[in-house]
Design a protein around this motif. Structure first.
Motif, short mmCIF file in Angstrom:
data_model
loop_
_atom_site.label_atom_id
_atom_site.label_comp_id
_atom_site.label_asym_id
_atom_site.label_seq_id
_atom_site.Cartn_x
_atom_site.Cartn_y
_atom_site.Cartn_z
N MET A 1 0.93 -1.20 -0.04
CA MET A 1 0.10 0.07 0.30
C MET A 1 0.97 1.18 -0.11
O MET A 1 0.51 2.23 -0.67
CB MET A 1 -0.87 -0.05 1.39
CG MET A 1 -2.20 -0.76 1.19
SD MET A 1 -3.37 -0.41 2.45
CE MET A 1 -4.00 1.05 1.91
N ARG B 1 1.33 3.73 -3.19
CA ARG B 1 0.90 4.93 -3.18
C ARG B 1 1.91 6.19 -3.38
O ARG B 1 1.62 7.04 -4.09
CB ARG B 1 0.30 5.39 -1.69
CG ARG B 1 -0.28 6.69 -1.62
CD ARG B 1 -1.49 7.06 -2.39
NE ARG B 1 -1.98 8.55 -2.44
CZ ARG B 1 -2.42 9.24 -3.32
NH1 ARG B 1 -2.60 8.47 -4.59
NH2 ARG B 1 -3.00 10.29 -3.31
N LYS C 1 -7.87 -3.62 0.35
CA LYS C 1 -7.61 -2.22 0.45
C LYS C 1 -6.44 -2.01 -0.83
O LYS C 1 -6.85 -0.79 -1.06
CB LYS C 1 -6.52 -1.80 2.03
CG LYS C 1 -7.45 -1.99 3.15
CD LYS C 1 -6.95 -1.66 4.20
CE LYS C 1 -7.74 -1.76 5.72
NZ LYS C 1 -7.00 -1.01 6.56
N LEU D 1 -7.50 1.37 -3.05
CA LEU D 1 -6.35 2.28 -3.36
C LEU D 1 -6.09 2.45 -4.85
O LEU D 1 -6.06 3.59 -5.16
CB LEU D 1 -5.26 1.85 -2.84
CG LEU D 1 -3.82 2.63 -2.89
CD1 LEU D 1 -4.06 4.00 -1.90
CD2 LEU D 1 -2.58 2.22 -2.39
N ASN E 1 -3.97 2.52 5.85
CA ASN E 1 -3.08 1.40 5.88
C ASN E 1 -3.08 0.94 7.22
O ASN E 1 -3.86 1.27 8.29
CB ASN E 1 -1.56 2.09 5.66
CG ASN E 1 -1.11 2.63 6.86
OD1 ASN E 1 -1.40 3.27 7.73
ND2 ASN E 1 0.40 2.69 6.74
N PHE F 1 -4.88 6.91 3.06
CA PHE F 1 -4.55 7.42 1.88
C PHE F 1 -5.50 7.69 0.79
O PHE F 1 -6.48 7.14 0.93
CB PHE F 1 -3.67 6.35 1.05
CG PHE F 1 -2.55 5.92 1.98
CD1 PHE F 1 -1.62 6.64 2.72
CD2 PHE F 1 -1.92 4.56 1.64
CE1 PHE F 1 -0.73 6.22 3.45
CE2 PHE F 1 -0.72 4.34 2.41
CZ PHE F 1 -0.17 4.92 3.18
N ARG G 1 -7.83 7.37 -2.24
CA ARG G 1 -8.11 6.33 -3.31
C ARG G 1 -7.95 7.08 -4.68
O ARG G 1 -8.37 8.09 -4.81
CB ARG G 1 -9.56 5.89 -2.88
CG ARG G 1 -9.60 4.97 -1.64
CD ARG G 1 -10.94 4.50 -1.38
NE ARG G 1 -11.45 4.08 -2.51
CZ ARG G 1 -12.81 3.37 -2.45
NH1 ARG G 1 -13.43 3.43 -1.37
NH2 ARG G 1 -13.34 2.94 -3.41
#
Length: 610
Positions: free
Chosen positions: A267, A271, A337, A341, A599, A605, A607
Motif C-alpha cells: 500500500m 501510493r 485495500k 487504493l 493502511n 491514503f 483512493r
C-alpha cells in the motif's frame, strides 16, 4: 511487545544488511498522463486547495544520500504502473440520515473527550520526548524503539490534521522536515514498521494537507527502504542492518521472515509511486505480491499463506501455521485495500482476497460458547499436520486483541466487492471483540485468550460442565475431576466463557475500535457508537496517568485500583487508537471510506477514483 505493530509474540530475528539501488526512471508518456490526470482530480484538504501541484524538485533530487549508495542488483525489467481509468467501485459507507440535536450534542461531547485525551498525550510527548520515538507516560522520559526518527511525531501528523490542531501540526511538520534518515539510533531496523509508521505517516499527512515538505520526507524514507530490496532476487531484507547498507555492502534476503513483514509493504510503496509517477516502488512490492499470488493455492492450507516464509528462496508454502492474527494479519488486510487504493486497476488483489477469505471462513473462524449465547465469531490459528498420510487442519481456539482488525477487513471487502456474507461475518467478528471487552473485569480485552468452541454455529447453549472441562484441560488437569475447576477459575481470574488468558496485557491497541469504526461507517448502526464509548471510558479508567496513557500488565484484575501500569505508550496510541475513537464520533464525511483507505497504521491514503 516486539518492535512490530502487530506481530508482538515473536522474538527479533535475523538482522541482515542492505544496499541501495540508484535508479532514475522516466515514466512512459501514457502512464505519466494517466497518473498526473488522476492525481490532479484528487482533492487535497486544507489551504492548498484542489489542484495543488507537485514541485518536480521534490522528486528529482539525485543528491540525496540513499540515492548515492551503489546498486548491486539493478532491476532488469521495471513493472509499469497500471494504466486506464479507475473503476467506479461500490460504496463502503452507509447513507447517514439527519442527526437530531440531542444525538449531535452527545456525539460532540464524546469527540471532545477523545480530543482532550489526545492533547494530554501530545503535550507529554512534546515536553518530555520531542523528536524521540516514544514518551514514557509515567516517568516522563523517552525511548527509541523504531529507528530513533521521532515515531510518535510522524505517526501523529495526520491525527493532528484530522483533529484540527493547526498550530501543533505546523510545529510537527517543521520538526519532521529536519529528521535525517541517513542513519539510525538502532543497529537493526524493521523495514515493515518503518514502512507503515514513517512512510505511511508522511504519505497520509501529505494526502491531507498537500504540504510538499511531507512529500519530500516520504520520498526520502521511500528511497531508504528501497535499498532493502537490493538483493539477488529483489526480495527485501525485513530486519535490516542499516549501517552496513549505508556502507554499500552486498546483501541478500533471509531464509526466514514473517509473512506480514514481507507482504504488507504494497500500500505504502504503491501510493508513493502513484503520487510521484515513478513506478520503482510499485515494482518493488508488486514482485512480492505476484510471487505470493502464484503460490497461494500451493500452501498446506490452500488460499492462505503460512505465518513464516522464505524470501531468499522465494518459498512461501513450507510452514504449517496459518492465521489472520499476529505475524500474518496485514498481508490479508491489504488485499481488499489495494483494490480500493488502485481504483480496481489491479484485479489480482480481488482474486487473492476472495481465495484467502474463503479458506479463512472455513478453517479459522469459530463461535465460542458464552453464558448469554451470543452469536459472535472469534478468529483462531490453524496448524496443518500429517495424520496417516493425510493433511489434518487443527484449529486452535485462541483469540487475540490484534486479530480484531479482521472484522474491519471483512467489512471493507464485503462492501467494496459486493459480497454480502462477508459483511455478515464482519459483524459477528466485530461483535466478538465487543463482547470480549464487555465481559472482562476492566471492560478491556486482553492481548491473548482462549475460549471453548461451540459444537454448532447455529445453536450453542451454555453448558457450565463443558466450560469447566475445557478450563481444566487448558490447565493440564484431568477434566474428570470437576471439583478442581472452581480453584483454577478463581486462581486464573477467568470470566465465564474463557478457558485461559495467557497474556492479560492491554498495550493501548487499536484493532477493536478500528473494526467498530469501520463497521459503523459501513452500516450506520448507532449501537456501535455506544460500544465505542464504553470501550473508550474503560480504557481511560485503566490507562490514564498524570502525563498521558500507559499500557497495563493485566486486565483480568478486579478493578482499576488494582491495575499495574507499565510505563509504555507506543506511537500507535496517538496514530491509531485515539484517531479511530475521534473519527467514530465525527461526521461521517470526515475521512470518508469512499475517498480514503487506511493502511495498517491507520494512515489514510487517497483512493484513485473516476
Amino acid at each position: 511487545m516486539l518492535v512490530l505493530r502487530r506481530k508482538h509474540f515473536f522474538p527479533l530475528g535475523l538482522g541482515l544488511i542492505v544496499l541501495f539501488l540508484v535508479y532514475n526512471l522516466t515514466v512512459q508518456d501514457s502512464q505519466s498522463q494517466f497518473w498526473s490526470g488522476s492525481l490532479a482530480g484528487l482533492r487535497h484538504g486544507g489551504a492548498k486547495g484542489p489542484n495543488h501541484q507537485i514541485d518536480p524538485k521534490v522528486l528529482d533530487d539525485e543528491t540525496y544520500f540513499w540515492r548515492q549508495v551503489p546498486t548491486h542488483y539493478p532491476v532488469q525489467a521495471m513493472k509499469p504502473l497500471p494504466s486506464g481509468t479507475p473503476q467506479k467501485l461500490p460504496k463502503i459507507q452507509a447513507s447517514f440520515g439527519k442527526e437530531d440535536s440531542r444525538d449531535r450534542q452527545i456525539r460532540l461531547g464524546r469527540r471532545g473527550a477523545v480530543k482532550n485525551a489526545f492533547k494530554r498525550c501530545w503535550k507529554a510527548y512534546s515536553e518530555h520526548a520531542w523528536l524521540q520515538d516514544e514518551v514514557t507516560p509515567i516517568t516522563g522520559s523517552s525511548r527509541n524503539t523504531f529507528g530513533g526518527w521521532g515515531a510518535t511525531l510522524v505517526d501523529s501528523l495526520d491525527t493532528l490534521w484530522i483533529m484540527g490542531m493547526e498550530d501543533e501540526f505546523e510545529q510537527a511538520v517543521s520538526a519532521a522536515a529536519n529528521i535525517s534518515f541517513e542513519k539510525s539510533a538502532l543497529t537493526e531496523i524493521n523495514a515493515f514498521e518503518t514502512t507503515i509508521r514513517y512512510l505511511g505517516g508522511f504519505l497520509a499527512a501529505y494526502d491531507l494537507s498537500g504540504d510538499e515538505r511531507l512529500l519530500l520526507k516520504a520520498r526520502e524514507v521511500g528511497d531508504m527502504l528501497y535499498v532493502a530490496f537490493d538483493t539477488p532476487n529483489r526480495m527485501p531484507i525485513t530486519r535490516w542492518d542499516i549501517g552496513r547498507a549505508a556502507r554499500g555492502e552486498p546483501q541478500e534476503a533471509s531464509r526466514w521472515a514473517l509473512v506480514a513483514e514481507i507482504g504488507s509493504l504494497c500500500m505504502e510503496f504503491t501510493r508513493l509511486s502513484f503520487i510521484t509517477g515513478n513506478p520503482k516502488w510499485f515494482d518493488a512490492t508488486e514482485r512480492i505480491m505476484l510471487a505470493l499470488k502464484d503460490q497461494q493455492m500451493k500452501t498446506k492450507l490452500p488460499g492462505m499463506w503460512p505465518i513464516s516464509v522464505n524470501p531468499q528462496d522465494m518459498k512461501f508454502t513450507e510452514d504449517n501455521g496459518f492465521g489472520l492474527g499476529a505475524m500474518a494479519d496485514s498481508v490479508f488486510e491489504y488485499l481488499p485495500k489495494m483494490v480500493a487504493l488502485s481504483g480496481g486497476s489491479l484485479p489480482h488483489y480481488e482474486k487473492m482476497y476472495k481465495a484467502a477469505m474463503k479458506t479463512a471462513q472455513k478453517y479459522n473462524l469459530f463461535r465460542p460458547m458464552t453464558p448469554d449465547n451470543a452469536d459472535i465469531l472469534i478468529s483462531g490459528n490453524v496448524r496443518v499436520d500429517k495424520e496417516k498420510g493425510r493433511l489434518n487442519a487443527r484449529l486452535e481456539h485462541q483469540g487475540q486483541h490484534l486479530v480484531c482488525f479482521a472484522g474491519g477487513m471483512f467489512a471493507v471487502g464485503g462492501k467494496l466487492l459486493n459480497i454480502p456474507d462477508h459483511l455478515q461475518t464482519a459483524r459477528k467478528l466485530v461483535d466478538g471483540c465487543i463482547w470480549t471487552y464487555k465481559n472482562m473485569p476492566l471492560g478491556i480485552m486482553p492481548e491473548v485468550f482462549w475460549m471453548a468452541p461451540c459444537e454448532s454455529e447455529e445453536d450453542c447453549p451454555w453448558d457450565e460442565k463443558k466450560w469447566q472441562e475445557a478450563v481444566l484441560e487448558k490447565a493440564g488437569e484431568s477434566k474428570d475431576d470437576l471439583s478442581k475447576a472452581a480453584g483454577v477459575i478463581a486462581q486464573r481470574r477467568l470470566p465465564e466463557g474463557f478457558t485461559e488468558i495467557p497474556d492479560g496485557r492491554y498495550i493501548l491497541r487499536p484493532e477493536a475500535i478500528e473494526s467498530v469504526f469501520i463497521m459503523y461507517r459501513a452500516t450506520g448502526d448507532p449501537e456501535l457508537l455506544e460500544s465505542a464509548w464504553a470501550m473508550f471510558e474503560s480504557i481511560q479508567r485503566a490507562t490514564q496517568t498524570d502525563l498521558a496513557n500507559s499500557a497495563v500488565a493485566d486486565v483480568t484484575v478486579a478493578s482499576p485500583i488494582d491495575v499495574q501500569q507499565t510505563d509504555s505508550m507506543e506511537s500507535f496510541w496517538l496514530g491509531e487508537t485515539l484517531k479511530y475513537f475521534y473519527l467514530i464520533f465525527s461526521e461521517p464525511e470526515l475521512i470518508s471510506l469512499d475517498e480514503f483507505v487506511f493502511n495498517t497504521e491507520a494512515h489514510p491514503f487517497r483512493r484513485l477514483v473516476p
